[in-house]
Design an enzyme around this catalytic site. Structure first.
Site, PDB file in Angstrom:
ATOM      1  N   THR A 167       0.822  -1.212   0.000  1.00 46.72           N
ATOM      2  CA  THR A 167       0.000   0.000   0.000  1.00 46.72           C
ATOM      3  C   THR A 167       0.854   1.259   0.000  1.00 46.72           C
ATOM      4  O   THR A 167       1.950   1.277   0.585  1.00 46.72           O
ATOM      5  CB  THR A 167      -0.924   0.025   1.236  1.00 46.72           C
ATOM      6  OG1 THR A 167      -1.612   1.278   1.285  1.00 46.72           O
ATOM      7  CG2 THR A 167      -0.154  -0.146   2.543  1.00 46.72           C
ATOM      8  N   SER A 215      -2.801   3.406  10.367  1.00 51.20           N
ATOM      9  CA  SER A 215      -3.816   2.527  10.963  1.00 51.20           C
ATOM     10  C   SER A 215      -3.134   1.192  11.265  1.00 51.20           C
ATOM     11  O   SER A 215      -2.032   0.926  10.779  1.00 51.20           O
ATOM     12  CB  SER A 215      -4.977   2.287   9.985  1.00 51.20           C
ATOM     13  OG  SER A 215      -4.568   1.412   8.940  1.00 51.20           O
ATOM     14  N   TYR A 220      -4.074  -1.644  10.124  1.00 49.43           N
ATOM     15  CA  TYR A 220      -3.933  -2.316   8.823  1.00 49.43           C
ATOM     16  C   TYR A 220      -2.659  -1.864   8.111  1.00 49.43           C
ATOM     17  O   TYR A 220      -1.856  -2.691   7.650  1.00 49.43           O
ATOM     18  CB  TYR A 220      -5.166  -2.040   7.934  1.00 49.43           C
ATOM     19  CG  TYR A 220      -4.815  -2.084   6.471  1.00 49.43           C
ATOM     20  CD1 TYR A 220      -4.523  -3.297   5.848  1.00 49.43           C
ATOM     21  CD2 TYR A 220      -4.687  -0.903   5.722  1.00 49.43           C
ATOM     22  CE1 TYR A 220      -4.131  -3.335   4.516  1.00 49.43           C
ATOM     23  CE2 TYR A 220      -4.297  -0.935   4.402  1.00 49.43           C
ATOM     24  CZ  TYR A 220      -4.020  -2.148   3.800  1.00 49.43           C
ATOM     25  OH  TYR A 220      -3.607  -2.184   2.492  1.00 49.43           O
ATOM     26  N   HIS A 221      -2.478  -0.532   7.994  1.00 48.16           N
ATOM     27  CA  HIS A 221      -1.291  -0.027   7.294  1.00 48.16           C
ATOM     28  C   HIS A 221      -0.008  -0.469   8.013  1.00 48.16           C
ATOM     29  O   HIS A 221       1.010  -0.726   7.386  1.00 48.16           O
ATOM     30  CB  HIS A 221      -1.350   1.499   7.174  1.00 48.16           C
ATOM     31  CG  HIS A 221      -2.365   1.996   6.180  1.00 48.16           C
ATOM     32  ND1 HIS A 221      -3.593   2.484   6.550  1.00 48.16           N
ATOM     33  CD2 HIS A 221      -2.331   2.079   4.820  1.00 48.16           C
ATOM     34  CE1 HIS A 221      -4.270   2.846   5.468  1.00 48.16           C
ATOM     35  NE2 HIS A 221      -3.529   2.610   4.406  1.00 48.16           N
ATOM     36  N   LYS A 229       1.247  -3.782   6.883  1.00 46.58           N
ATOM     37  CA  LYS A 229       1.936  -3.734   5.583  1.00 46.58           C
ATOM     38  C   LYS A 229       3.363  -3.218   5.752  1.00 46.58           C
ATOM     39  O   LYS A 229       4.255  -3.572   4.977  1.00 46.58           O
ATOM     40  CB  LYS A 229       1.166  -2.837   4.608  1.00 46.58           C
ATOM     41  CG  LYS A 229      -0.212  -3.363   4.242  1.00 46.58           C
ATOM     42  CD  LYS A 229      -0.144  -4.447   3.175  1.00 46.58           C
ATOM     43  CE  LYS A 229      -1.526  -4.921   2.788  1.00 46.58           C
ATOM     44  NZ  LYS A 229      -1.550  -5.848   1.658  1.00 46.58           N
TER      45      LYS A 229
HETATM   46  N1  USQ Z   1     -12.622   9.380   3.491  1.00 48.69           N
HETATM   47  C1  USQ Z   1     -13.614  10.353   3.477  1.00 48.69           C
HETATM   48  N2  USQ Z   1     -14.907   9.949   3.403  1.00 48.69           N
HETATM   49  C2  USQ Z   1     -15.275   8.627   3.318  1.00 48.69           C
HETATM   50  C3  USQ Z   1     -14.259   7.645   3.314  1.00 48.69           C
HETATM   51  C4  USQ Z   1     -12.957   8.055   3.409  1.00 48.69           C
HETATM   52  O1  USQ Z   1     -13.330  11.547   3.539  1.00 48.69           O
HETATM   53  O2  USQ Z   1     -16.464   8.356   3.243  1.00 48.69           O
HETATM   54  C5  USQ Z   1     -11.223   9.791   3.576  1.00 48.69           C
HETATM   55  C6  USQ Z   1     -10.439   9.120   4.701  1.00 48.69           C
HETATM   56  O3  USQ Z   1     -10.549   9.835   5.907  1.00 48.69           O
HETATM   57  C7  USQ Z   1      -9.032   9.119   4.127  1.00 48.69           C
HETATM   58  C8  USQ Z   1      -9.240   8.973   2.630  1.00 48.69           C
HETATM   59  O4  USQ Z   1     -10.590   9.343   2.380  1.00 48.69           O
HETATM   60  O5  USQ Z   1      -8.406  10.342   4.356  1.00 48.69           O
HETATM   61  C9  USQ Z   1      -9.001   7.567   2.077  1.00 48.69           C
HETATM   62  O6  USQ Z   1      -9.816   6.629   2.761  1.00 48.69           O
HETATM   63  P1  USQ Z   1     -10.199   5.232   2.065  1.00 48.69           P
HETATM   64  O7  USQ Z   1     -11.133   4.516   2.971  1.00 48.69           O
HETATM   65  O8  USQ Z   1     -10.625   5.462   0.662  1.00 48.69           O
HETATM   66  O9  USQ Z   1      -8.770   4.490   1.938  1.00 48.69           O
HETATM   67  P2  USQ Z   1      -7.806   3.838   3.017  1.00 48.69           P
HETATM   68  O10 USQ Z   1      -8.441   3.661   4.337  1.00 48.69           O
HETATM   69  O11 USQ Z   1      -6.524   4.601   2.979  1.00 48.69           O
HETATM   70  O12 USQ Z   1      -7.534   2.374   2.447  1.00 48.69           O
HETATM   71  C10 USQ Z   1      -7.687   2.016   1.071  1.00 48.69           C
HETATM   72  C11 USQ Z   1      -7.753   0.488   0.996  1.00 48.69           C
HETATM   73  C12 USQ Z   1      -6.426  -0.096   1.450  1.00 48.69           C
HETATM   74  C13 USQ Z   1      -5.299   0.498   0.636  1.00 48.69           C
HETATM   75  C14 USQ Z   1      -5.299   2.007   0.718  1.00 48.69           C
HETATM   76  C15 USQ Z   1      -4.311   2.653  -0.211  1.00 48.69           C
HETATM   77  O13 USQ Z   1      -8.826  -0.016   1.791  1.00 48.69           O
HETATM   78  O14 USQ Z   1      -6.455  -1.505   1.310  1.00 48.69           O
HETATM   79  O15 USQ Z   1      -4.057   0.017   1.095  1.00 48.69           O
HETATM   80  O16 USQ Z   1      -6.608   2.498   0.314  1.00 48.69           O
HETATM   81  S1  USQ Z   1      -3.694   4.178   0.404  1.00 48.69           S
HETATM   82  O17 USQ Z   1      -4.823   5.015   0.849  1.00 48.69           O
HETATM   83  O18 USQ Z   1      -2.952   4.809  -0.653  1.00 48.69           O
HETATM   84  O19 USQ Z   1      -2.868   3.881   1.567  1.00 48.69           O
END
Ligand code: USQ
Length: 406
Positions: A145, A187, A189-190, A193
């Protein structure tokens, strides 16, 4: 190639299995179906109607004449079974998706934290351990990730895995070396990784395992060329507060007239990639393996960066949806910039699907088509990163009191 896809029943694993099978590879899916159990635990289901893995592979054979074999194996728990399977089948490559991948789910409670750490770290270590034990020189491709880097902006692009640093020696000279980019998980989860990265580094150095780690951004979209071949090959699409990722959530929220759920100011900048590009990248990584004795090969698997509020405003303009700025359940920087290097995949021939060309069809083909299956009560994000954030999440974006928090 004979390829084992660990976690091949999941959101990226399934379309990857189809893509590789379509290109003539012999694909074996190893999966414990935990993602389906978690749906049951959370009381949610994929927006898209999803058949059993056996039914999916039957339809694939019916449509293409190709076979994908399914093996019910729990990587984290069934070490001996995994070892026997690898010894018997001796795949040329192993793709490792078999981890709990949702940050909010990993932060839900102490039980969910334990589950995520036990499952993810044991799965990865069991696999590495077994590869060495059975003397298998398979190329291991792992879905990591972008979150291992921590999204902080220091005014420089995030390199692909390794950071050149200068260290002052005792004689006053500067010795240069390349180190893994400092891990900065946001998190549990992160964090798993980040731990995976160290396991890979050790096994590549100590045992000469050939490993590629893909640091992927947030995946959006649903369909790939292969999942479109038949209604029953459709990919899963998560919209709930734990597993739904931001852009796919906004798309379905817009389709059902639910206010777009921006956390905080929406100043968080993240990296994105379309699911079609994601499976293409995995194929490119497979055909460009590191040599035995090389360090772990790391790619940044993303094509665009966007600020969350810009995405919400874009979708609001396209669809007329309202935007709700909500208390943020996560402990994360309210605003950040993000510049990411991704030259390696572009040089290998990746031709990115842009948000501009893909978004509208996603709204129409998927979100609107399956909107009747949405349970609105499952949309709010109720997993709080810390205990003091939990009380701020008691009401949903429409002002209704939520039944349970945490
Ligand atoms: N967010 C909002 N509103 C929502 C959902 C999320 O504002 O309804 C915000 C979160 O607070 C965060 C961002 O959007 O700042 C990204 O959240 P996300 O749920 O889209 O992504 P994340 O939790 O980071 O995890 C997802 C995948 C994970 C992968 C990661 C890549 O579930 O498996 O590793 O994206 S990355 O984000 O580049 O680390």
């Amino acid at each position: 190639m004979k390829i084992a896809v660990l976690g091949g029943d999941g959101f990226v694993g399934w379309p990857t299995s189809l893509h590789l099978s379509a290109r003539g590879h012999e694909v074996h899916i190893l999966d414990n179906l935990s993602r389906r159990w978690i749906d049951t635990e959370l009381g949610v289901q994929s927006l898209t109607p999803m058949d059993s893995i056996q039914e999916r592979t039957r339809i694939w054979h019916q449509e293409t004449g190709r076979r994908i074999r399914f093996h019910l194996i729990d990587l984290a728990g069934d070490y001996e079974i995994l070892k026997r399977w690898l010894a018997e089948h001796r795949p040329d490559a192993v793709i490792h998706f078999a981890e709990q991948r949702a940050a909010p789910y990993s932060m839900k409670s102490d039980r969910h934290k334990n589950y995520t750490v036990n499952n993810n770290v044991n799965a990865t270590h069991n696999l590495l351990n077994a590869l060495v034990e059975v003397g298998l020189d398979a190329h291991l491709v792992h879905l990591g990730t972008m979150g291992v880097y921590g999204y902080s902006s220091v005014g420089a692009a995030i390199p692909e895995g390794y950071l050149p640093v200068g260290v002052e020696t005792l004689s006053g000279e500067t010795a240069t070396q390349e180190i893994l980019y400092p891990a900065n998980p946001g998190s549990i989860y992160h964090m798993t990784k980040c731990l995976d990265q160290l396991l890979f580094q050790f096994y590549a150095k100590n045992d000469g395992l050939r490993i590629t780690d893909l640091h992927q951004g947030i995946v959006w979209g649903t369909h790939t060329q292969e999942t479109k071949l038949h209604a029953q090959l459709i990919n899963r699409f998560d919209y709930d507060g734990d597993y739904g990722t931001v852009l796919n959530r906004f798309l379905i929220q817009a389709a059902i007239g639910y206010p777009l759920t921006v956390h905080g100011t929406g100043g968080q900048t993240r990296a994105f990639i379309h699911i079609q590009d994601s499976v293409r990248c995995i194929e490119l990584a497979l055909t460009n393996p590191p040599k035995r004795g090389d360090r772990v090969k790391i790619f940044n698997q993303m094509t665009e960066t966007h600020r969350v509020r810009d995405l919400a405003e874009l979708i609001a303009r396209m669809t007329g949806a309202k935007v709700a700025y909500l208390p943020n359940p996560r402990k994360e920087a309210p605003e950040n910039d993000l510049v990411v290097e991704n030259e390696q995949f572009l040089k290998l021939g990746l031709n990115p699907t842009t948000l501009a060309e893909g978004l509208l069809s996603e709204v129409v083909d998927v979100a609107k088509k399956f909107a009747y299956r949405v349970d609105r009560s499952r949309i709010p994000c109720v997993s709080a990163w810390t205990k003091d954030l939990a009380p701020t999440l008691e009401r949903d974006p429409e002002g209704k009191r939520l039944k349970s928090v945490g």
